[in-house]
Write a protein that holds these residues in place. Structure first.
Motif, short mmCIF file in Angstrom:
data_model
loop_
_atom_site.label_atom_id
_atom_site.label_comp_id
_atom_site.label_asym_id
_atom_site.label_seq_id
_atom_site.Cartn_x
_atom_site.Cartn_y
_atom_site.Cartn_z
N TRP A 41 51.44 23.02 30.65
CA TRP A 41 51.29 22.23 29.42
C TRP A 41 51.84 22.90 28.18
O TRP A 41 51.77 22.33 27.10
CB TRP A 41 49.81 21.90 29.22
N ARG A 98 56.71 17.72 29.82
CA ARG A 98 55.40 17.73 30.45
C ARG A 98 55.56 17.51 31.95
O ARG A 98 56.53 16.88 32.38
CB ARG A 98 54.46 16.70 29.85
N GLU A 154 51.23 15.14 36.62
CA GLU A 154 49.92 15.60 36.18
C GLU A 154 49.42 14.69 35.07
O GLU A 154 50.14 14.44 34.11
CB GLU A 154 50.02 17.03 35.61
N GLY A 155 48.21 14.24 35.20
CA GLY A 155 47.61 13.44 34.14
C GLY A 155 46.59 14.27 33.38
O GLY A 155 46.15 15.32 33.85
N TRP A 156 46.23 13.84 32.21
CA TRP A 156 45.19 14.52 31.44
C TRP A 156 44.56 13.51 30.49
O TRP A 156 45.25 12.97 29.63
CB TRP A 156 45.76 15.69 30.65
N SER A 192 42.46 19.80 24.63
CA SER A 192 43.78 20.22 25.09
C SER A 192 43.74 20.84 26.48
O SER A 192 42.87 21.66 26.78
CB SER A 192 44.33 21.26 24.11
N ASN A 197 46.71 19.73 20.86
CA ASN A 197 46.63 19.24 22.23
C ASN A 197 48.00 18.63 22.54
O ASN A 197 48.41 17.66 21.90
CB ASN A 197 45.54 18.16 22.28
N VAL A 254 49.06 16.73 24.69
CA VAL A 254 49.05 15.37 25.20
C VAL A 254 48.89 14.35 24.07
O VAL A 254 49.36 13.22 24.17
CB VAL A 254 47.93 15.18 26.25
N THR A 255 48.25 14.75 23.00
CA THR A 255 47.99 13.80 21.91
C THR A 255 48.64 14.23 20.60
O THR A 255 48.73 13.44 19.67
CB THR A 255 46.48 13.71 21.61
N SER A 256 49.04 15.48 20.52
CA SER A 256 49.54 16.04 19.28
C SER A 256 48.43 16.10 18.23
O SER A 256 48.69 16.33 17.05
CB SER A 256 50.73 15.21 18.81
N SER A 282 53.55 12.56 23.54
CA SER A 282 53.60 13.00 24.93
C SER A 282 54.13 11.88 25.84
O SER A 282 54.06 11.98 27.06
CB SER A 282 52.20 13.47 25.36
#
Lengths: 371, 371, 371, 371
Positions: C209, C215, C219-221, C226, C261, C263-265, D265
């Motif tokens: 990550w 990315r 893989e999911g999140w 984070s 994070n 994934v979300t910024s 992302s």
């Protein structure tokens, strides 16, 4: 064979003259499944969209008898569905009414029930006449009256019927079949039992998801389409009247509301949106244009629309289309009654992909000259 | 001075005996504005939440006369607002009814109008009795009847009044004032003109944003709270009845719906949520508990709730609280009439911060023993 | 007993004189767990926040020996963790360093490993000195060097250790324990096996990550924090230098970047954010203030900050706090070296709840007079 | 004229025999721009997608000389851009390499600079050989080396050049021109000054938005595409190696990472996604298929892919396509070196519209029989 070459004498555009050397070169490129961009660049990069769809009006008085005649001519079992589809002259290769939107008028007798299926295409059904219509979507049964519409979204099992005590129904089907085919993502399945069981109280999704300012506490919804499968005309018409009382309306569209997914406040489905707009007595809107294809269904009243300079007069249950980037404006002919236009469109596609654009018609106080 | 030391004889918890050497060490640490974690670790890291709020019921029959008496005792000009606030014995230091939620009963005579102000605290007003009440929020005027509630969100100018031809009104105010103070983010301003002008048609936000499955096409909304400032009791009660017909309900809460921001389908405000739940005739729910503080207002009917093993009997307009992580269950005493509980809570805070947790009461078929 | 009464002679504020009749009335209200709002309204609705936290600087040179001495005084088994916590004089009741943020300095010898636990509180560990430190979060082991920091978010099993071949480590722990307690949502569990197994390659979450602009496809999140559990100092310092080369920086904060994070910024956790800011050689920022509590840790260099008019001189590993709505400005004392401040804060709470607000200091070219 | 009639003898599908009465009916329908659905239903609702694109491999060794020869044959001024485009035999009508994706190889000499323009189509440029390449996007200049790629999103002004001291460059352009045309949303503009000024430090967007786990505090970004306009090969290759060390990889794709918009992302642009995947030495993946069109560019190594049962051997800089719903699997021929495939695709369209679907090849241990 003469080769394509779309020259334009404008700086920044391709403008290469054919020479024998180049023509030989083009032949060589072709051997490797390639070509010279400059021969086609101006064709594939137009200055602005020029839709291949032709503005068209389908009059209900023309079509009604033919639609009803299909009942005599074919059975649902053999035809699948008895539908007369709208075949835009510019889009016959993809069987579209406009752009990538398919539409047809379907007829069904009391006591008939179509077999259940599902597909990648998303659909709406807008009831035009008759009584006793119903639709079952993933086990949820909805009863439908005139001007109600129902969603049968991408991937949901669905089937339509008319109850024994109903009257022959005609409705408009609108689907994104052409788009699903163009995107090479269309799947089709017949329900293994041919018909599905009703697993919930009738109209349950309306009771759960159709409440103003409230949602059920213990219900989640994460799908890409609205859980409110049915949108009622009486509720819609009252909403338009309420809203009309507190808004000036849009100069282009009068008093207009979007049908929404109550969970996201976004469009009812990911590929098709729907709206209803009221033209107040005597209202004449100004012209604008935008990307996206629109299919209008006259839900109430009489009027006309001017589309790319051509006038189309319409009345209840007529259907007409506005192609992408075509100028359009609407007028209500009545001085005392409102007129209502249901609109099915692909705006959600335009917005999801970041390509929605709109423009007002600047000249002549916003009105197109009519040919 | 005796030092704190919260020892526990459990592996993984602090369990350090005081010695003279350690006590001296603690004194040294104190000089530098520091301390030894192990002396307080078990205190500040409890095994589970133990709310300081005390389950409490406020009976309307007890409070009504006192609330009305405030009209004789003080003027709005001097008091700002004539409010008897609910002062939970465990939360008197922050003037909260439960947790970080403030609540009070406010009275106003016909023809009175409070001055306009705004603050970081978010508020709801829930009308209890009287007629002619109205609230103005950022220029939008809303008329209010019994069991209606109105939002005056964080940062909005607002003022309340009762029309000349109305009757003395009593309503419940619920605010997150204690939370705003705790978070050190509370600002307050008096409107420069003391009262604001009404800039829109009365109840316009309801007409625009309160329509089932529809939103206005030409209106945007990006604020953190619902544009539907008013939620009507008649609409709510009809929705509960609709929903009741198609759901089994929750074992813990009966038939329950959340008031939502129609644009997000999330809570009405970022710091406070609201719901209405119907207990069907004879319904007795099972006990559960969850993080977050709840303030219930009886909107209809008679019943009782058991909170942490203690029974509280309630009727129309009574208010009671359920502290965070307290077991609670509800019962409708009537075999023929439904009962409805309005609930104001801080669930949006729990959810935004990722700390919502819930648990069912497992024993005794889900019912607490009552002391 | 004298009653509270916080009168203000300002229109729109409570200003009711005590009379015997009113005092009697207040006594009556008290019987029903209620009070008169106007007696406390001005107290609970201040004009602006007045934090109870006191601007404080903790010097590493003062604390280091005391922290190391804890190693001799207590065992990890008995103490749980050997931590000297920062005890703001205005927040001793909740053991906070500032606002609702707890912080402490923890020491650990080579070969030690704390027992694993989890809690609702979210934490960061910022390494100050030593080598061989590691942290395990939900089975993911991360190795840590000076100025690296690691997340142990809400609900994750975690434990800290120092490898046999390392050197005694000191780090700063920052947690939202006080907030979790205030919100009555704090749970605590000791790991059933006391220690957890490492289930993945060391530092795997960084490899997955922590890649610029990429990315992992498969893989999911979806968690609220984070997946990049570790943030490295070398990467951070290089990023600050890169960014410094292309930005003018903020007048209030120099060259500042948020830890996010990926994934979300958004912030690294839902309740606590972190940033690193570089003050360029000789840089003096202007003063501003905002809601939210800030705890600064000097990662590099020497300088001073002026907080509410008082100057605090700091150097490497010192810690200081800026309470909510306190004016603050920073200065780098060196003309040749940059200085870097790590900041732990509750901005995510402010933003999630819609109560972030900021203001520049207007007078004196943006600089506070220093007392 | 013989009419279409796509009968299938399957329950739930259209199966209506032509009769004279029906043929007459069809003629009548045609007069009103309509048709009978049952004649075309099975054609427009296929059981599954059958792409019109043909799996094709373009060998760089075949194309390179022709691409370079374009430099002699045409000037940038006349050609606009000197590009040899990939012309899939199944998609020549829309000039696509696969599905709705256009691709071409462009050549440019040192010191050349194309004129600036913008269009609705989104583009990526992937550098294949040469040095000194640069691209300017909305005033941000980026320098580019081999295997770097740059975004020129929908609506951004952009231009490409090669510096005076560089070497002749060849790169792959990938655009969604065919999709924009199909959606009738393609606009084109030449920059009024023919070239734009560079308004920021070179590569500034990389310094701001390309940092691992950090974002600039004082910069916002709300556009539909990534602010990280350039993605570097060295960073990407290192990331793949890092990730390879901690993952088993995908059975279908080896070690695969998505290029992402660091703010969301999500994909780099709303209509086109990009990924890079590493096939480890000797790795042979299993076959699967999915909706969406893929254009692969060999960034490193040698191997082959099996697409719908046909084998395509590829090496560095070759390009090949996988049409929607085509079975495909990949193999690295080397036992010691890894191979890397860059992939440009329309997955963001599939996902935004809710029509992504995938399926593993079940038989033969997941490997297709090769014809």
């Amino acid at each position: 064979m003469k080769r394509e070459n779309h020259r334009e004498d404008v700086i920044g555009r391709a403008n290469v003259e054919d020479t024998q050397e180049l023509l030989d070169y083009y032949d060589q490129l072709e051997e490797f499944d390639t070509g010279a961009l400059w021969t086609v660049a101006n064709k594939i990069e137009p200055w602005e969209p020029a839709s291949t769809s032709i503005p068209t009006l389908w009059r209900f008085q023309d079509l009604r008898e033919h639609v009803l005649r299909s009942i005599e001519l074919v059975t649902p079992e053999k035809a699948g569905r008895r539908v007369v589809y709208l075949n835009n002259r510019g889009r016959q290769d993809v069987a579209a009414a406009v752009g990538w939107i398919y539409a047809g008028l379907q007829a069904m007798k009391p006591g008939e029930l179509a077999s259940a299926h599902r597909h990648s295409a998303s659909a709406v059904r807008f009831i035009m006449e008759g009584s006793g219509a119903f639709t079952i979507v993933d086990g949820h049964k909805m009863t439908l009256g005139a001007n109600d519409f129902v969603l049968t979204p991408n991937g949901t099992w669905h089937e339509h019927g008319v109850s024994e005590d109903g009257e022959t129904c005609i409705w408009q089907d609108g689907l994104d079949i052409p788009l699903m085919n163009a995107l090479e993502a269309n799947f089709y399945e017949v329900h293994p039992d041919l018909n599905q069981a009703v697993g919930y109280p009738v109209n349950d999704m309306v009771s759960k998801w159709g409440q103003s300012g409230l949602r059920p506490t213990n219900e989640g919804w994460g799908k890409g389409y609205s859980p409110l499968f049915k949108y009622r005309w009486d509720v819609t018409y009252e909403a338009l009247n309420d809203y009309a009382a507190v808004t000036d309306g849009s100069p282009f569209d009068g008093v207009m509301m979007e049908y929404v997914n109550p969970v996201t406040s976004g469009p009812v489905m990911q590929t098709m949106g729907a709206s209803m707009q009221m033209l107040r007595p005597g209202e004449k809107t100004k012209a604008h244009r935008h990307t996206g294809s629109y299919l209008y269904h006259v839900a109430k009243g009489e009027g006309y629309s001017v589309i790319n300079g051509r006038r189309f007069d319409w009345r209840k249950n007529d259907i007409f289309c506005v192609p992408s980037w075509a100028w359009h404006e609407h007028a209500n002919k009545s001085a005392s009654e409102d007129a209502c236009l249901f609109c099915l469109n692909d705006l959600p596609v335009m917005r999801s992909l970041g390509i929605y654009r709109e423009e007002a018609f600047g000249d002549n106080d916003g009105h197109q000259p009519v040919a």
